[in-house]
Every structure is written in structure tokens, then in C-alpha cells.
Design an enzyme around this catalytic site. Structure first.
Site, PDB file in Angstrom:
ATOM      1  CD  GLU A  50      -2.686   1.666   2.266  1.00  0.00           C
ATOM      2  OE1 GLU A  50      -2.487   1.079   3.350  1.00  0.00           O
ATOM      3  OE2 GLU A  50      -3.476   2.610   2.128  1.00  0.00           O
ATOM      4  CG  ASP A  75       2.559   8.069   4.089  1.00  0.00           C
ATOM      5  OD1 ASP A  75       3.202   9.146   4.048  1.00  0.00           O
ATOM      6  OD2 ASP A  75       1.371   7.977   3.758  1.00  0.00           O
ATOM      7  CD  GLU A 102       9.383   8.324  -3.816  1.00  0.00           C
ATOM      8  OE1 GLU A 102       8.258   8.398  -4.341  1.00  0.00           O
ATOM      9  OE2 GLU A 102      10.285   7.580  -4.254  1.00  0.00           O
ATOM     10  CG  ASP A 125      -0.336  13.860  -1.444  1.00  0.00           C
ATOM     11  OD1 ASP A 125      -1.062  13.992  -0.456  1.00  0.00           O
ATOM     12  OD2 ASP A 125       0.773  13.306  -1.405  1.00  0.00           O
ATOM     13  CE  LYS A 129      -2.820  26.779  -5.976  1.00  0.00           C
ATOM     14  NZ  LYS A 129      -1.804  27.408  -5.156  1.00  0.00           N
ATOM     15  CG  ASP A 161     -11.199  13.292  -2.946  1.00  0.00           C
ATOM     16  OD1 ASP A 161     -10.003  12.980  -3.020  1.00  0.00           O
ATOM     17  OD2 ASP A 161     -11.592  14.477  -2.882  1.00  0.00           O
TER      18      ASP A 161
HETATM   19  C1  LIG Z   1      -3.911  12.305   0.980  1.00  0.00           C
HETATM   20  S1  LIG Z   1      -2.995  11.192   1.936  1.00  0.00           S
HETATM   21  C2  LIG Z   1      -3.999   9.712   1.893  1.00  0.00           C
HETATM   22  C3  LIG Z   1      -3.682   8.762   2.998  1.00  0.00           C
HETATM   23  C4  LIG Z   1      -4.468   7.427   2.958  1.00  0.00           C
HETATM   24  N1  LIG Z   1      -4.127   6.651   1.785  1.00  0.00           N
HETATM   25  C5  LIG Z   1      -5.947   7.649   3.024  1.00  0.00           C
HETATM   26  O1  LIG Z   1      -6.617   7.460   1.987  1.00  0.00           O
HETATM   27  O2  LIG Z   1      -6.448   8.005   4.097  1.00  0.00           O
HETATM   28  C6  LIG Z   1      -1.665  10.729   0.825  1.00  0.00           C
HETATM   29  C7  LIG Z   1      -0.492  10.074   1.554  1.00  0.00           C
HETATM   30  O3  LIG Z   1       0.425   9.578   0.591  1.00  0.00           O
HETATM   31  C8  LIG Z   1       1.752   9.833   1.046  1.00  0.00           C
HETATM   32  N2  LIG Z   1       2.610   9.828  -0.150  1.00  0.00           N
HETATM   33  C9  LIG Z   1       2.446  10.587  -1.256  1.00  0.00           C
HETATM   34  N3  LIG Z   1       3.388  10.316  -2.160  1.00  0.00           N
HETATM   35  C10 LIG Z   1       4.174   9.347  -1.618  1.00  0.00           C
HETATM   36  C11 LIG Z   1       5.335   8.658  -2.065  1.00  0.00           C
HETATM   37  N4  LIG Z   1       5.863   8.903  -3.270  1.00  0.00           N
HETATM   38  N5  LIG Z   1       5.885   7.740  -1.252  1.00  0.00           N
HETATM   39  C12 LIG Z   1       5.372   7.506  -0.023  1.00  0.00           C
HETATM   40  N6  LIG Z   1       4.268   8.128   0.449  1.00  0.00           N
HETATM   41  C13 LIG Z   1       3.675   9.037  -0.333  1.00  0.00           C
HETATM   42  C14 LIG Z   1       1.629  11.160   1.783  1.00  0.00           C
HETATM   43  O4  LIG Z   1       2.667  11.336   2.725  1.00  0.00           O
HETATM   44  C15 LIG Z   1       0.264  11.036   2.457  1.00  0.00           C
HETATM   45  O5  LIG Z   1       0.353  10.479   3.744  1.00  0.00           O
END
Ligand SMILES: C[S@@+](CC[C@H](N)C(=O)[O-])C[C@H]1O[C@@H](n2cnc3c(N)ncnc32)[C@H](O)[C@@H]1O
Length: 220
Positions: A50, A75, A102, A125, A129, A161
Site C-alpha cells: 500500500e 508512507d 518514498e 495527493d 492546481k 475522491d
Molecule cells: C492524501 S494522503 C492519503 C492517505 C491514505 N491513503 C488515506 O486514503 O487516508 C496521501 C499520503 O500519501 C503519502 N505519499 C504521497 N506520495 C508518496 C510517495 N511517493 N511515497 C510515499 N508516500 C507518499 C503522503 O505522505 C500522504 O500520507
């Protein structure tokens, strides 16, 4: 180097990290070279990744639904990893491990080719924009990258979403060679049975937003 002596280095700034001592947290030292996943989990069960586990809402549920699978939740958000670890420790979920890193760098270093039975990305994320959209994690190049790590028959699950992100991914996926659409004839759906809801999904649904679920399978 992303992690260094308990500090997170980003854009030249060093930020204190909250230490994570959970036995289910995989430290950078453990992940310096290709890990032996069979040894880490103590079995040969299917491995799922995940990406962007946030606070661990999804992985704690899915791991209980599928005790015969192994899950790696990644994460780069320190507090998210800490909270995820606390949850899986409280529930004694021995089929989950948490990584703070990452995702792409981690996969290259630590995931063998054609080893993942599933990859899950929930509410990445959205970079709403227009000028930032190129920063979105999920695009054709990224899915082609993921494919190399997935077993034939392995599943790619995506949820967002954000209308524009959901439609973009749904439009892009049929053009990626070697995948079949599990939800065909639909390109996406707004509900999925037996698919646990993440923290962000619940938040967005409470705001009246629809979730876009996309599900593809790597062909054998
Ligand atoms: C908007 S949050 C959604 C969290 C969770 N999946 C949820 O739906 O509740 C997006 C998460 O992805 C992580 N994230 C984004 N790009 C990532 C990457 N390249 N590697 C690891 N984590 C990443 C961010 O740190 C953040 O915690």
C-alpha cells in the site's frame, strides 16, 4: 539519502523525526539492501504494497480481512507511520510491516521484480492546481514502473475522491499495455464491495464527494 541518523532531510532542512520502535516497523538499516520478505514475515504468503498508507486506516482493515496475505504499508509521513504502527501493534497484526520512505526509491531497492500480488493507492495527493498536476504520483509512466514489480495476475487498486484525477487514471489505464480492466465494462466505479474505506475516503464521503475506484489486473 532520504533518511539519515534520525533526521529527515528535505530541501536542505533537517527536521526531527519521532522515533518508531514498533517491531513491525522496518528501519532504514533493515532496508539498506534487498530484504528477504519470506524471512521478515515468516511465510511465503502473497505480498501486497500500500503506497501512501497515511494513518493506517486501510491496511489495518484489509490485513484483518486477509490474514493469509502479507502487507507492506509505506508512507514518508513520520506521524502516519507511527500511528499505523500503533494500530497494527494494538491489533497484533503480524501480517503487516510499515516503511517510512518514498515509494519509488523503496521499490527499486527493496521489492524484487514480479513479486507483488497487489499494489494499492488510496487517495493520493491530488495536486489540484493545473500547474502542479505533473506532480501527481499515478500516471502512465508510474503504472508501467509498477508493472515490473507485479506478478502476472497481480492487482492494481486505485481510489481517489478527486473527479479529475479519477477520470484521468480511468482514461489512461486502457492505454497501458499488459493490464486488463477488472471492473469492465465500467472504467471506474463509485462503490466497491469488500474494499475497506481509508481515512480520507470517509472524510470525503462525509462531505458528499464520490470516490472513484479503478481496478486493473496485470495479464499473465
Ligand atoms: C492524501 S494522503 C492519503 C492517505 C491514505 N491513503 C488515506 O486514503 O487516508 C496521501 C499520503 O500519501 C503519502 N505519499 C504521497 N506520495 C508518496 C510517495 N511517493 N511515497 C510515499 N508516500 C507518499 C503522503 O505522505 C500522504 O500520507
Amino acid at each position: 539519502m532520504l533518511f539519515c541518523c534520525g533526521y529527515f532531510e528535505r530541501k536542505g532542512y533537517a527536521v526531527n523525526l519521532i522515533p518508531i520502535t514498533s517491531p513491525r516497523f522496518l528501519t532504514p538499516e533493515l532496508l539498506a539492501a534487498m530484504p528477504d520478505w519470506r524471512q521478515i514475515f515468516g511465510n511465503d504468503n502473497p505480498l501486497a504494497l500500500e503506497i501512501g498508507c497515511g494513518m493506517g486506516d486501510f491496511v489495518t482493515q484489509v490485513a484483518q480481512l486477509h490474514p493469509d496475505w502479507n502487507f507492506v504499508a509505506i508512507d514518508y509521513y513520520n506521524k502516519g507511520c507511527l500511528k499505523t504502527c500503533k494500530r497494527i501493534d494494538d491489533l497484533e497484526l503480524n501480517n503487516v510491516r510499515v516503511v517510512r520512505d518514498e515509494a519509488r526509491g523503496f521499490m527499486v531497492r527493496c521489492i524484487p521484480p514480479e513479486s507483488l500480488q497487489a499494489v494499492v493507492i488510496n487517495c493520493p495527493d491530488p495536486w489540484p492546481k493545473m500547474r502542479h498536476r505533473k506532480r501527481r504520483l499515478v500516471n502512465g509512466e508510474f503504472v508501467a514502473f509498477l508493472a515490473d514489480f507485479m506478478l502476472p495476475g497481480g492487482d492494481f487498486h486505485f481510489a481517489t475522491d478527486f473527479d479529475d484525477y479519477g477520470e484521468d487514471v480511468a482514461r489512461m489505464m486502457p492505454g497501458i499495455a499488459g493490464f486488463e480492466n477488472v471492473l469492465a465494462p465500467d472504467f471506474y466505479r463509485h462503490t466497491r464491495e469488500q474494499y475497506p474505506l481509508s481515512k480520507y475516503m470517509k472524510k470525503f464521503m462525509a462531505e458528499g464527494k464520490r470516490i472513484y475506484f479503478v481496478h486493473y489486473r496485470k495479464q499473465g
